[in-house]
Design a protein around this motif. Sequence first.
Motif, short mmCIF file in Angstrom:
data_model
loop_
_atom_site.label_atom_id
_atom_site.label_comp_id
_atom_site.label_asym_id
_atom_site.label_seq_id
_atom_site.Cartn_x
_atom_site.Cartn_y
_atom_site.Cartn_z
N VAL A 112 0.87 -1.17 0.00
CA VAL A 112 0.00 0.00 0.00
C VAL A 112 0.91 1.22 0.00
O VAL A 112 1.36 1.69 1.07
N LEU A 113 1.24 1.69 -1.21
CA LEU A 113 2.18 2.79 -1.37
C LEU A 113 3.42 2.50 -0.51
O LEU A 113 3.94 1.41 -0.54
N ASP A 114 3.86 3.48 0.29
CA ASP A 114 4.97 3.23 1.21
C ASP A 114 4.49 3.09 2.64
O ASP A 114 5.27 3.17 3.58
N LEU A 115 3.18 2.85 2.81
CA LEU A 115 2.59 2.81 4.14
C LEU A 115 2.74 1.46 4.82
O LEU A 115 2.88 1.36 6.05
N GLY A 116 2.68 0.39 4.03
CA GLY A 116 2.77 -0.94 4.61
C GLY A 116 2.41 -1.99 3.58
O GLY A 116 2.27 -1.71 2.38
N ARG A 117 2.26 -3.19 4.05
CA ARG A 117 1.92 -4.32 3.19
C ARG A 117 0.81 -5.10 3.88
O ARG A 117 0.83 -5.27 5.11
N PHE A 118 -0.17 -5.53 3.10
CA PHE A 118 -1.32 -6.17 3.72
C PHE A 118 -1.80 -7.36 2.89
O PHE A 118 -1.47 -7.50 1.71
N SER A 119 -2.56 -8.21 3.55
CA SER A 119 -3.32 -9.24 2.85
C SER A 119 -4.61 -9.44 3.62
O SER A 119 -4.71 -9.09 4.81
N VAL A 120 -5.61 -9.95 2.94
CA VAL A 120 -6.90 -10.25 3.56
C VAL A 120 -7.01 -11.76 3.67
O VAL A 120 -6.68 -12.49 2.72
N ALA A 121 -7.44 -12.24 4.82
CA ALA A 121 -7.51 -13.67 5.09
C ALA A 121 -8.88 -14.04 5.64
O ALA A 121 -9.69 -13.17 5.99
N ALA A 122 -9.13 -15.32 5.71
CA ALA A 122 -10.36 -15.84 6.31
C ALA A 122 -10.01 -17.03 7.18
O ALA A 122 -9.13 -17.83 6.84
N ASP A 123 -10.66 -17.12 8.33
CA ASP A 123 -10.43 -18.27 9.20
C ASP A 123 -11.17 -19.49 8.64
O ASP A 123 -11.87 -19.39 7.63
N ALA A 165 -7.89 -8.84 8.20
CA ALA A 165 -6.72 -8.43 7.42
C ALA A 165 -5.46 -8.50 8.25
O ALA A 165 -5.49 -8.41 9.49
N LEU A 166 -4.33 -8.68 7.57
CA LEU A 166 -3.00 -8.67 8.17
C LEU A 166 -2.30 -7.40 7.71
O LEU A 166 -2.30 -7.10 6.51
N TRP A 167 -1.71 -6.63 8.65
CA TRP A 167 -1.05 -5.38 8.29
C TRP A 167 0.39 -5.40 8.77
O TRP A 167 0.66 -5.49 9.96
N GLN A 168 1.30 -5.30 7.80
CA GLN A 168 2.73 -5.17 8.09
C GLN A 168 3.09 -3.70 7.92
O GLN A 168 3.11 -3.17 6.81
N ALA A 169 3.36 -3.02 9.02
CA ALA A 169 3.56 -1.58 8.99
C ALA A 169 4.90 -1.19 8.39
O ALA A 169 5.92 -1.84 8.62
N ARG A 170 4.86 -0.09 7.63
CA ARG A 170 6.07 0.59 7.19
C ARG A 170 5.92 2.06 7.61
O ARG A 170 6.21 2.40 8.75
N GLY A 171 5.39 2.88 6.73
CA GLY A 171 5.20 4.27 7.11
C GLY A 171 4.01 4.53 8.00
O GLY A 171 3.92 5.58 8.65
N PHE A 172 3.08 3.58 8.05
CA PHE A 172 1.85 3.76 8.85
C PHE A 172 1.67 2.55 9.75
O PHE A 172 1.57 1.42 9.27
N THR A 173 1.66 2.79 11.06
CA THR A 173 1.56 1.67 12.00
C THR A 173 0.14 1.34 12.40
O THR A 173 -0.11 0.26 12.93
N GLY A 174 -0.80 2.26 12.15
CA GLY A 174 -2.18 2.04 12.56
C GLY A 174 -2.66 3.18 13.43
O GLY A 174 -2.01 4.22 13.53
N THR A 175 -3.80 2.98 14.05
CA THR A 175 -4.34 4.04 14.89
C THR A 175 -3.53 4.20 16.16
O THR A 175 -3.13 3.21 16.78
N PRO A 176 -3.28 5.46 16.57
CA PRO A 176 -2.55 5.67 17.83
C PRO A 176 -3.48 5.75 19.04
O PRO A 176 -3.01 5.91 20.16
N LEU A 177 -4.79 5.64 18.81
CA LEU A 177 -5.77 5.74 19.89
C LEU A 177 -6.54 4.44 20.06
O LEU A 177 -7.03 3.87 19.07
#
Length: 255
Positions: A101-112, A119-131
């Motif tokens: 996702v641009l330079d923000l991170g890398r993701f994939s969508v999964a199902a149990d 979704a799985l989020w591997q952070a790069r420039g964006f780690t997620g919500t800070p709150l």
Amino acid sequence: MRIDRPALGAPCWVEISTTDPEGSKAFYRETFGWRTEVDPNPEAGGYTLMMLGTDPVAGLGPVQRPGQPTSWTISFAVDDADAATAVRGAGGRLVTEPADVLDLGRFSVAADPSGAVFALWQARGFTGTPLIDEPGALGWVELATRDTAGAKEFYPRVFGWSVTVGEMYTQWGLPGREFGGMADMADQFPADVGPYWMPYFAVADVDTTTERAAVLGATVALPPTDVPDGPRLAVLHDPQGAIFGIHVAGGGSGQ
């Protein structure tokens, strides 16, 4: 609570894919006090950050395929979005292959194994919500499934979660806090309703927020309720049909 970076395995982001982006922006702006920032990058496809002050708390984008319903997706922090062997080895599957996702991170969508999507989020420039668990921010996540035994096997294998089984409710956790739970769908849901993950947003007043959301077009699935040994909460469907919950801020754990 303000955090510097979500723990690996913890919920780190939540986003809605909607059939009516402008309608959804208006609804959540009035319900939670969010403001919107549309990503100007053409590659972002109109993706919008929902903000509390200067803090991003959720994302919003259009649905990606015809017939796709409006729904919320919860992302969990991982150190390698390409390491899908844990998901597949535990009986799950990838819905979308890992992508940048641009330079923000890398993701994939999964199902149990039961079909609940996350979704799985591997952070790069964006780690997620800070709150977390502040009024207007994500406070809790909940899996609704008919295969509770399978979920108790799957998610600890994939994310290393702890499982606390109570008399009426199962909770997910990591060292330091519990962040989510699991509801047994059993016979309480129509047979055509599949398993799903649902976000709960913290609010200052559950009753007032429920009333405001209803005036704005939401359907109340569960009216404001006091949970034994837990918080006051409610469950709603937004005007486009996406399900979400609200609970009193500071009561996210121990639901």
